[in-house]
Design an enzyme around this catalytic site. Structure first.
Site, short mmCIF file in Angstrom:
data_model
loop_
_atom_site.label_atom_id
_atom_site.label_comp_id
_atom_site.label_asym_id
_atom_site.label_seq_id
_atom_site.Cartn_x
_atom_site.Cartn_y
_atom_site.Cartn_z
N HIS A 82 48.10 57.55 40.41
CA HIS A 82 47.60 57.41 39.03
C HIS A 82 46.40 56.47 38.97
O HIS A 82 46.39 55.42 39.62
CB HIS A 82 48.71 56.87 38.13
CG HIS A 82 48.48 57.13 36.67
ND1 HIS A 82 47.51 56.48 35.94
CD2 HIS A 82 49.09 57.97 35.80
CE1 HIS A 82 47.54 56.89 34.69
NE2 HIS A 82 48.49 57.81 34.58
N PRO A 164 37.99 35.81 30.65
CA PRO A 164 36.78 35.58 31.43
C PRO A 164 36.21 36.88 32.03
O PRO A 164 36.91 37.88 32.13
CB PRO A 164 37.26 34.66 32.54
CG PRO A 164 38.69 35.07 32.75
CD PRO A 164 39.21 35.41 31.38
N TRP A 171 45.31 40.56 39.86
CA TRP A 171 45.63 41.20 38.59
C TRP A 171 44.74 42.38 38.26
O TRP A 171 45.20 43.44 37.86
CB TRP A 171 45.56 40.18 37.45
CG TRP A 171 45.92 40.76 36.11
CD1 TRP A 171 45.08 41.36 35.22
CD2 TRP A 171 47.23 40.80 35.52
NE1 TRP A 171 45.77 41.77 34.10
CE2 TRP A 171 47.09 41.44 34.27
CE3 TRP A 171 48.48 40.36 35.93
CZ2 TRP A 171 48.19 41.64 33.42
CZ3 TRP A 171 49.56 40.56 35.09
CH2 TRP A 171 49.41 41.20 33.85
#
Length: 540
Positions: A82, A164, A171
Site C-alpha cells: 500500500h 516542522p 515517522w
C-alpha cells in the site's frame, strides 16, 4: 441524539501483532471511544482502525494511538504493497450523527495541531480540511511516498500545515483530514499484480494520465498481490458511493477481467460500510434479476452472494455495517418491548407512554395487516396473474410498517422533552424566558410526532384501495381490521395534536397545523369507508 464522529486512522504496520494490539488498546482505553474494527493486512503491512465517539473523545483516541505508533513503528524498516508516507499514514474524521463536515474539519485541525506539537512531526491537511488545491487529495500529498519526503519537505509548496519541515526518519509524515464516508473495497483476481493494476488504471477516475482518464468517478484504485491469499486484488477507495456504487465497481472490474480471461473470485470490504451503500447494491440486483425481496436480512444475503463478500473471510453485517455497530438496538426501548410488557407499561401509573405511542403502534399494525394481505395474495397460484400488481402494492405498506414503529418511542421522548422544560428554573426573567422557549419547543416536537404519523398513515390509502379490489378475499377481515386501525391511528394523532396546540403561542403555526390535522381526519374517514365498502361488495 449524541454527537458521533468516526475516525479511521491507518497505521503502517500489518505484520506485528503486538504493535497492532497495543494501538487498539490505546484507542479502546479512552473514555467515550468505541473501537469498532481493526483490519490488518500482511501484504499491505498496514492496519486500518475504525472507532467512533464524541468529537473530543475521538481526538484523544487518535492522539493516544499516535503516541503508541511513535514509540513502536520505524518507517525506515517498512515495506508493503500500500502507498504510505508515515507511521500514522492518514487520519480522517467523518461525520456520523448530529455533526457536520465543519465539525469534522475542526476535529482534523485540532488533532493535527496537537499531533505535530507533541510529537514534532510534519502534518498535512487533506480533504475538506485542506485549503490548498494542489494538496487536497491523498494521492497528491502521498506522491513519491515516504522515500520522497526528505526532498519534498524542503520545498515551499510542501511546507506542512502543522509541525516542522524537518524529515523525521522513523515517522515520515501524516495526512489528517475531514471527509465523507469512504468505502475501502477490494476485488479478488486470479491474476498477476500487473494485470490487476491494468484494470485499476482502467476504472479509477485518475486513469493513466489526463489524456487517458478512467471510467468511474470518485474512485481511486491500484493493483497489488496478496501473498497470503495467493491472488491479486484491484484495491479501490470509493470516495462517494452515491455517485459510484459498490456494485458498479465490481461489475466494471468483472467486465475487464472477462476481456483478459481472468477469473474474479469475490470481493472484500475493508473496515466498515454504510447500510445504504449495501442496500443500493441489493436494489440493483433485485431490478437486474426481477427479484421481489423486502426483508433487510435477505437483501444483505443477496449482496453478500452477488459480490462474493465471504471469499476471504465471513462478512458479518453486525461487524461490518456501521449502523449496526454504533447501536446496540435499532429500535427504541418501547418498540423493542415484549407485547405483554408494553401493555403493562401503558397501563401503569405513568402518563408516558400514552395515546400518542399507542396511535403509532396502531398505525404500524394497520400497515402490517395490509402488508400481510399482500403477501398472502402474492405467489398464490389462484392469484398468479395479479403478481405484477401485488408487487407494487406490498412495498409501501411494508415500508410504512417499519417506518411507523420508531414513532412509538418518538412520542414518549417528545413528551419527556416537554416535561423537562416544565422543570427548568424560573426565578429570574431570563430563566423564565428560557423556560418558556423550551416549553414551546417541546410542544412543537410533541405536535410534529403525531402529525408525521398521520401523514405516513394517510399515504397508504391508494395501495390499500387497490388491494381491497384484488387481494386474497380470504383475508377480507384482516384488511378490514387493518384499515380501521389506520383510521384510529389518525384519530389518535388528531387528539394529541389538538391537545398540545392549546398551549402553543404561535398563532400562525396553530392555524396551519389545525387545518392540516382537520384535513387528515377527513382523508382517513373517507378512504377507510371506501376500502370497507369495496370489501363488503366483493364476492370473490
Amino acid at each position: 441524539m449524541p454527537k458521533i464522529v468516526e475516525c479511521v486512522p491507518n497505521f503502517s504496520v500489518g505484520r506485528n501483532k503486538e504493535i497492532i494490539e497495543a494501538i487498539a488498546g490505546a484507542i479502546a482505553a479512552v473514555e467515550g471511544c468505541n473501537l469498532l474494527d481493526v483490519d490488518p493486512g500482511a501484504s499491505t503491512n498496514r492496519t486500518v482502525y475504525t472507532f467512533v465517539g464524541s468529537p473530543d473523545a475521538v481526538i484523544e483516541g487518535a492522539l493516544c494511538a499516535a503516541r503508541v505508533a511513535y514509540q513502536t513503528i520505524d518507517m525506515r524498516m517498512h515495506q508493503g504493497e500500500h502507498p504510505r508516507m508515515g507511521a500514522m499514514d492518514v487520519c480522517p474524521f467523518i461525520p456520523v450523527q448530529n455533526v457536520t463536515m465543519d465539525d469534522c474539519i475542526v476535529c482534523a485541525r485540532e488533532f493535527g495541531d496537537k499531533l505535530a506539537e507533541e510529537l514534532g512531526i510534519p502534518v498535512y491537511l487533506y480533504g475538506a480540511a485542506s485549503t490548498q488545491e494542489h494538496r487536497k487529495t491523498l494521492p497528491q500529498i502521498r506522491a513519491g511516498e515516504y522515500e520522497a519526503l526528505p526532498e519534498k519537505l524542503t520545498k515551499d509548496e510542501w511546507k506542512p500545515d502543522f509541525g516542522p519541515s524537518d524529515f523525521v526518519p522513523s515517522w515520515g509524515a501524516t495526512a489528517v483530514g475531514a471527509r465523507t464516508f469512504l468505502i475501502a473495497y477490494n476485488i479478488n483476481l486470479l491474476s498477476t499484480k500487473e494485470q490487476a493494476h491494468r484494470i485499476a488504471l482502467n476504472i479509477r477516475e485518475q486513469g493513466r494520465c489526463k489524456e487517458e482518464p478512467g471510467r468511474l468517478k470518485e474512485v481511486q484504485a491500484i493493483g497489488w498481490y496478496l501473498e497470503e491469499a495467493n491472488m491479486a486484488q484491484v484495491s479501490v477507495n470509493i470516495t462517494d458511493y452515491e455517485q459510484t456504487a459498490i456494485h458498479t465497481v465490481y461489475e466494471e472490474v468483472c467486465k475487464d477481467a472477462e476481456e483478459l480471461n481472468i477469473a474474479v473470485v469475490g470481493s472484500q470490504v475493508v473496515g466498515l460500510v454504510p447500510l445504504d451503500a449495501i442496500m443500493a447494491c441489493a436494489q440493483h440486483y433485485m431490478e437486474k434479476h426481477n427479484l421481489f425481496i423486502l426483508e433487510e436480512d435477505q437483501k444483505l444475503r443477496l449482496v453478500i452472494n452477488k459480490l462474493g463478500l465471504n471469499s476471504l473471510g465471513a462478512f458479518s453485517p453486525k461487524e461490518r455495517i456501521i449502523e449496526y455497530m454504533i447501536s446496540d438496538e435499532r429500535e427504541g426501548p418501547l418498540a423493542s418491548m415484549d407485547i405483554k410488557d408494553f401493555i403493562l407499561t401503558v397501563g401503569s401509573r405513568s402518563p408516558s407512554p400514552g395515546g400518542g405511542s399507542v396511535s403509532a403502534l396502531a398505525a404500524s399494525l394497520g400497515a402490517a395487516l395490509g402488508s400481510m394481505v399482500g403477501f398472502l395474495t402474492y405467489g398464490n397460484k389462484k392469484f398468479f396473474e395479479l403478481d405484477s400488481q401485488i408487487r407494487k402494492l406490498i412495498p409501501p405498506l411494508y415500508k410504512a410498517m417499519k417506518d411507523l414503529t420508531p414513532f412509538i418511542d418518538a412520542d414518549a421522548l417528545a413528551f419527556s422533552e416537554y416535561m423537562l422544560a416544565l422543570k427548568l428554573p424560573a426565578d429570574s426573567e431570563e430563566e423564565q424566558a428560557m423556560r418558556s422557549a423550551a416549553m414551546q419547543d417541546g410542544l412543537c416536537t410533541a405536535i410534529q410526532v403525531p402529525l408525521t404519523v398521520s401523514r405516513l398513515t394517510n399515504g397508504l390509502w391508494d395501495p390499500l384501495k387497490e388491494l381491497a379490489k384484488i387481494g386474497n378475499i380470504n383475508c377480507k377481515s384482516d384488511l378490514q381490521v387493518g384499515v380501521r386501525m389506520l383510521e384510529t391511528a389518525v384519530w389518535g394523532a388528531y387528539y394529541n395534536v389538538k391537545t398540545n396546540l392549546d398551549d402553543v403561542k404561535d398563532e400562525e403555526f396553530k392555524k396551519k397545523v389545525s387545518e392540516e390535522i382537520e384535513g387528515a381526519i377527513k382523508i382517513a374517514q373517507e378512504n377507510c369507508a371506501t376500502v370497507l365498502k369495496t370489501l363488503e361488495e366483493r364476492k370473490a
